[in-house]
Design a protein around this motif. Sequence first.
Motif, mmCIF file in Angstrom:
data_model
loop_
_atom_site.group_PDB
_atom_site.id
_atom_site.type_symbol
_atom_site.label_atom_id
_atom_site.label_comp_id
_atom_site.label_asym_id
_atom_site.label_seq_id
_atom_site.Cartn_x
_atom_site.Cartn_y
_atom_site.Cartn_z
ATOM 1 N N ASN A 186 53.355 90.699 -5.539
ATOM 2 C CA ASN A 186 52.418 91.758 -5.957
ATOM 3 C C ASN A 186 51.771 91.424 -7.294
ATOM 4 O O ASN A 186 50.574 91.672 -7.519
ATOM 5 N N GLN B 259 49.214 88.764 -6.645
ATOM 6 C CA GLN B 259 48.047 89.334 -5.962
ATOM 7 C C GLN B 259 47.170 90.108 -6.968
ATOM 8 O O GLN B 259 45.939 90.042 -6.902
ATOM 9 N N SER C 168 48.080 88.836 0.495
ATOM 10 C CA SER C 168 48.209 90.068 1.275
ATOM 11 C C SER C 168 48.849 89.796 2.640
ATOM 12 O O SER C 168 49.762 90.519 3.076
ATOM 13 N N ASP D 214 43.749 86.416 -2.958
ATOM 14 C CA ASP D 214 44.169 87.802 -2.741
ATOM 15 C C ASP D 214 44.464 88.052 -1.257
ATOM 16 O O ASP D 214 45.498 88.642 -0.881
ATOM 17 N N ARG D 215 43.595 87.559 -0.375
ATOM 18 C CA ARG D 215 43.801 87.740 1.084
ATOM 19 C C ARG D 215 45.037 86.975 1.545
ATOM 20 O O ARG D 215 45.825 87.457 2.370
ATOM 21 N N ARG E 243 43.157 89.343 -8.011
ATOM 22 C CA ARG E 243 42.068 90.315 -7.959
ATOM 23 C C ARG E 243 41.367 90.421 -9.323
ATOM 24 O O ARG E 243 40.126 90.546 -9.380
ATOM 25 N N THR F 299 52.502 88.920 2.172
ATOM 26 C CA THR F 299 53.323 90.104 1.908
ATOM 27 C C THR F 299 53.657 90.837 3.192
ATOM 28 O O THR F 299 54.799 91.270 3.410
ATOM 29 N N LYS F 300 52.683 90.955 4.107
ATOM 30 C CA LYS F 300 52.926 91.617 5.391
ATOM 31 C C LYS F 300 54.018 90.881 6.191
ATOM 32 O O LYS F 300 54.942 91.497 6.723
#
Length: 576
Positions: free
Chosen positions: A388, A391, A407, A403-404, A395, A410-411
């Motif tokens: 986090n 990320q 993300s 960033d993508r 940003r 993280t998922k």
Amino acid sequence: MNRKTGSLRRSFGGDTLRGQMYWTLLTSAMIPLIMTGTLALYSISSILDNKIEKGIEGNLQRVLQTLESTLNNLYDVSQQMSFEGFVGQDMEQLLETADSFEAAQLNTDIQRNINLLNASNLNTGLMFYYDSKKERMMYETLLTRDKQPLLTALPVMAARGDITYNSPHLTLYKYNDTPVFSIVRKMGDPEHPLYAYVETNSKVLQQVLNMEQYGMNAFHLLTDKNGVVLYSDKPDWFPEGSVYHNQQQKEYYAFEETAKQGWNLVVFISKRDYHRESRTWLVGFSLVAGLALVISLLLALRIWKVVLGPLQRIHRGIRDLTNRRAHVGLPMTGLKEFDYLIDRFNGMHHQIGELIVEVENKVKEQQEIEMEKLMAQINPHFLYNTVNTAQWLARMNGQHEIDRFLSLFTKVLKYNLAKSGKIVALHDEIQTLKDYVELQKIRYDYEFDVRYEIPQEIMDVSMPRFILQPIVENALYHGLPETGGVIVVSAQMRLDSIQIEVRDNGKGMTDAQIEDMLHGEKEIRNSSGMGIGLNYVIRSLNSFTEGRSKLEMVSTEQGGTTVSITIPDTRKDGAL
């Protein structure tokens, strides 16, 4: 046929109690029967053969004696017709007298006496005198077919001085066609002798050579002392005039007797009829042996039910125990020995069942512990906070691609390391797999394509978490070409189960590589990615369905690899 033979061998082979029991009973029943039967058969056959042989020889001797008696009777009758006999004396005076009155009286006496002689001998038929000088027949007792018979042409059976015995020939009686024996006595002038002829009546030959008197299929043969056939009941086999040299017939036994005059009487007896009594006894013995065999089989069946029936129940109980079927206890048999065994077996079966349940619980608990340890190898909170932070920095600096990437990472990380809910729906597993694939496309600079062929109606099927990602990861790291690589993820219903396949068009693997892939996690962890091997997938599937799931891997070099997972459709069984 081979299957039936194998089944019989398994049921009645020497390595089974049932087979040993059947063969022991059959052997104990058949050996004494065979030994006794063989001895009895030999003894009875010898007795019967001796009895039959003596009976045939006795009958043949009686026939010979009857025939000799008949010929002796012909001799006695012809003796009375000789010049020394009471008829012949008148005949001699008639031939010498010149007195017509005396001749007439002698004619009357001769005719009366010859008729009396014929009537007093029941076996005689036609008799007469024949004057060869005048070629005329005199005092015949019956009408003759020829008034000038050629008596010297009749078949000779035996000759003694002026007396000739003739073998069976056609009677000289005009109104009969049966064969008869005859005797010809020569008297008077040697150049032009007077003949006395006497033949048997038409029934003598049939009575003497009666084939039914032996009680079997038989026929006679009459030969002279040189073996020349004089008479035969089967002229097609032994024609008259042929020579008999004791030759045997294929289907007949021959018995022979010789008369005092030198001629021979032979009788042929059918071998089939000769051994008829032995065959009858053998058939009876075979029936008794068959009955003993049936009784032995019935006894074996009885013992099978009494002894092996309880053993078969115990066998079924052991099979149920092996297959982990419910066991309600074997019923008692009423036999103390088997009831003791069954009682001990029921107790043992119950204890084993409890031990199996205990072991299963321990194994399941151990698997869960191992999975917890595996998932706890990484500190989730530390990773989440670190990712986090990275990320947020991306940003702030306008790094949208980073960033993508973070993300997506993280998922995937949250899904794989989540401690709540080890069972997920198929659509959750597919969505996370798509995020993982997108993450890998960003991470590596080569291109590949992942396609999904999954019907919407099975998207809610339950399955263990984190199953498909290690398989796709294996396809990416082990064999997918740098360009043009394709991975196809498909799923379909298979009766009461769901089959999920992951196929790639990579270079493929050998059997040894597949073995290492399924059971050797060390090399995989040293590569890249999450480092979770396919052995983890197998353990998760086994824990999920208690061994009803399976994973198969098929690969050919330069032909790609296919990993197939089969899991039961838990929607029909209820939630796990």
